[in-house]
Motif scaffolding. Structure first.
Motif, short mmCIF file in Angstrom:
data_model
loop_
_atom_site.label_atom_id
_atom_site.label_comp_id
_atom_site.label_asym_id
_atom_site.label_seq_id
_atom_site.Cartn_x
_atom_site.Cartn_y
_atom_site.Cartn_z
N LEU A 100 27.00 -20.03 19.56
CA LEU A 100 25.67 -19.85 18.97
C LEU A 100 25.74 -18.93 17.75
O LEU A 100 25.01 -19.12 16.77
N TRP A 101 26.65 -17.98 17.78
CA TRP A 101 26.84 -17.12 16.59
C TRP A 101 27.42 -17.97 15.44
O TRP A 101 26.94 -17.89 14.31
N GLU A 102 28.41 -18.78 15.75
CA GLU A 102 29.01 -19.65 14.73
C GLU A 102 27.95 -20.58 14.12
O GLU A 102 27.93 -20.81 12.92
N PRO A 114 29.94 -4.12 14.23
CA PRO A 114 29.35 -4.89 13.13
C PRO A 114 29.63 -6.39 13.29
O PRO A 114 30.71 -6.79 13.71
N CYS A 115 28.62 -7.20 12.94
CA CYS A 115 28.79 -8.65 12.92
C CYS A 115 29.93 -8.99 11.95
O CYS A 115 29.93 -8.50 10.82
N PRO A 116 30.89 -9.82 12.34
CA PRO A 116 32.01 -10.14 11.44
C PRO A 116 31.56 -10.87 10.18
O PRO A 116 32.29 -10.94 9.20
N ARG A 117 30.33 -11.40 10.18
CA ARG A 117 29.85 -12.16 9.03
C ARG A 117 29.00 -11.30 8.10
O ARG A 117 29.16 -11.34 6.89
N CYS A 118 28.07 -10.49 8.67
CA CYS A 118 27.10 -9.78 7.82
C CYS A 118 27.05 -8.28 8.06
O CYS A 118 26.27 -7.58 7.43
N GLN A 119 27.86 -7.79 9.00
CA GLN A 119 27.97 -6.34 9.29
C GLN A 119 26.76 -5.76 10.03
O GLN A 119 26.74 -4.56 10.31
N TYR A 137 24.48 -11.13 20.39
CA TYR A 137 24.03 -11.92 19.24
C TYR A 137 23.85 -11.01 18.04
O TYR A 137 23.71 -9.78 18.17
N CYS A 138 23.83 -11.62 16.86
CA CYS A 138 23.57 -10.88 15.62
C CYS A 138 22.12 -11.14 15.22
O CYS A 138 21.74 -12.28 14.95
N PRO A 139 21.29 -10.09 15.19
CA PRO A 139 19.87 -10.30 14.84
C PRO A 139 19.70 -10.90 13.44
O PRO A 139 18.81 -11.72 13.23
N HIS A 140 20.55 -10.50 12.51
CA HIS A 140 20.42 -11.02 11.14
C HIS A 140 20.79 -12.51 11.08
O HIS A 140 20.06 -13.31 10.50
N CYS A 141 21.91 -12.89 11.69
CA CYS A 141 22.40 -14.26 11.58
C CYS A 141 21.67 -15.22 12.52
O CYS A 141 21.65 -16.42 12.28
N GLN A 142 21.12 -14.72 13.63
CA GLN A 142 20.68 -15.64 14.68
C GLN A 142 19.21 -15.57 15.06
O GLN A 142 18.67 -16.56 15.55
#
Ligand SMILES: [Zn+2]
Length: 290
Positions: free
Chosen positions: A186-188, A249-254, A269-274
């Motif tokens: 789901l993160w991907e 940190p999220c590996p994509r957006c920190q 989960y990453c709040p920014h990405c998801q």
């Protein structure tokens, strides 16, 4: 909990260790691991292991004369090969050992289960029963097989009143997505684990499908490199990007990875990405604060 890439590497390496060997005796220190009674577990004695395959997260030993031994490791079950040198004289029974299959080369294939909850399970399933009985019945296609298409996934999510994470971990539509890899997938795909599954657009479903394939294909390669020819016993957390990486940190957006605990399961989960910035309450924490 061992997940699909872990089980796949385990099966690939087991094939090298046990195919062609004959089971000469069986020990069951933890009888509750055996979930079927006909045929009895003693019927394993004298059978040759012809093949070992994976069905979702189940490990299937195909034995001579049409018998299958199906193993579900659940959360804490693990497989070990006890070398022959350990077994001279009267073999000891290590505490976590639940089942032992003595092989004709002097080694013993053991199912060990540590931890208080004994959930690992073995089933004796004659081949003539096909896949119509527990635990083989009602399983969806493997996510890495050709039978798993974007259409299959579309039907699966449309039929689901559940949250998306729960929908993809039901084994009915696609088998083998567990708690950890659901978070990775789901993160991907940049999708919220908490969104109602049925609201997914076709573009989002296509993204989810690609993520399932990509995440498992990459993880499988990484697990093969990590474990080499050994039988995996510990899931390597370093190979996961968000699951069990709460607070990092999220590996994509920190952005900080957030965690929700619910029903003994953790969702990362990453709040920014998801989740469009939304941070969900950690229900375990809010219950403690009441
Ligand atoms: Zn992110």
């Amino acid at each position: 909990m061992p997940e699909l890439p872990f089980i796949q590497v385990l099966v690939e390496n087991l094939v090298r260790e046990v195919v062609g060997r004959t089971i000469i005796s069986v020990r069951v220190p933890s009888p509750s691991i055996v979930k079927t009674f006909d045929p009895p577990i003693s019927a394993l004695t004298g059978r040759r292991i012809d093949q070992v395959t994976r069905q979702g997260k189940l490990i299937v030993f195909h034995l001579s004369d049409g018998l299958r031994l199906v193993l579900h490791l659940m959360r804490d079950g693990r497989l070990y090969m006890a070398p022959a040198t350990q077994l001279r004289g009267r073999p000891s029974t290590p505490k976590p050992m639940a089942l032992g299959l003595m092989l004709d080369d002097g080694r013993e294939l053991r199912v060990n289960e540590s931890g208080p909850k004994k959930r690992a399970a073995v089933y004796m399933v004659p081949i003539q029963l096909g896949d119509t009985v527990e635990p083989l019945a009602g399983l969806g296609p493997d996510p890495l097989s050709e039978a798993f298409t974007v259409e299959v996934l579309t039907d699966a999510v449309r039929a689901q009143p559940n949250q998306l994470k729960r929908a993809i971990t039901l084994q009915r539509y696609v088998v083998g997505i567990g708690n950890a890899f659901a978070d990775e997938i789901l993160w991907e795909a940049r999708l919220s684990p908490f969104a109602p599954a049925a609201t997914l657009s076709s573009e989002e479903t296509a993204r989810l499908y690609t993520a399932i394939r990509t995440v498992f294909t990459e993880a499988l390669q990484q697990h093969r490199t990590h474990f080499g020819s050994t039988l995996p016993t510990r899931e390597p957390v370093t190979l996961l990007r968000v699951h069990r990486h709460g607070g990092e940190p999220c590996p994509r957006c920190q952005t900080r990875i957030e965690t929700v605990f619910y029903a003994e399961k953790e969702t990362y989960y990453c709040p920014h990405c998801q989740t469009k910035g939304k941070v969900y309450a950690d229900r375990r924490l809010s219950r403690l604060l009441k």
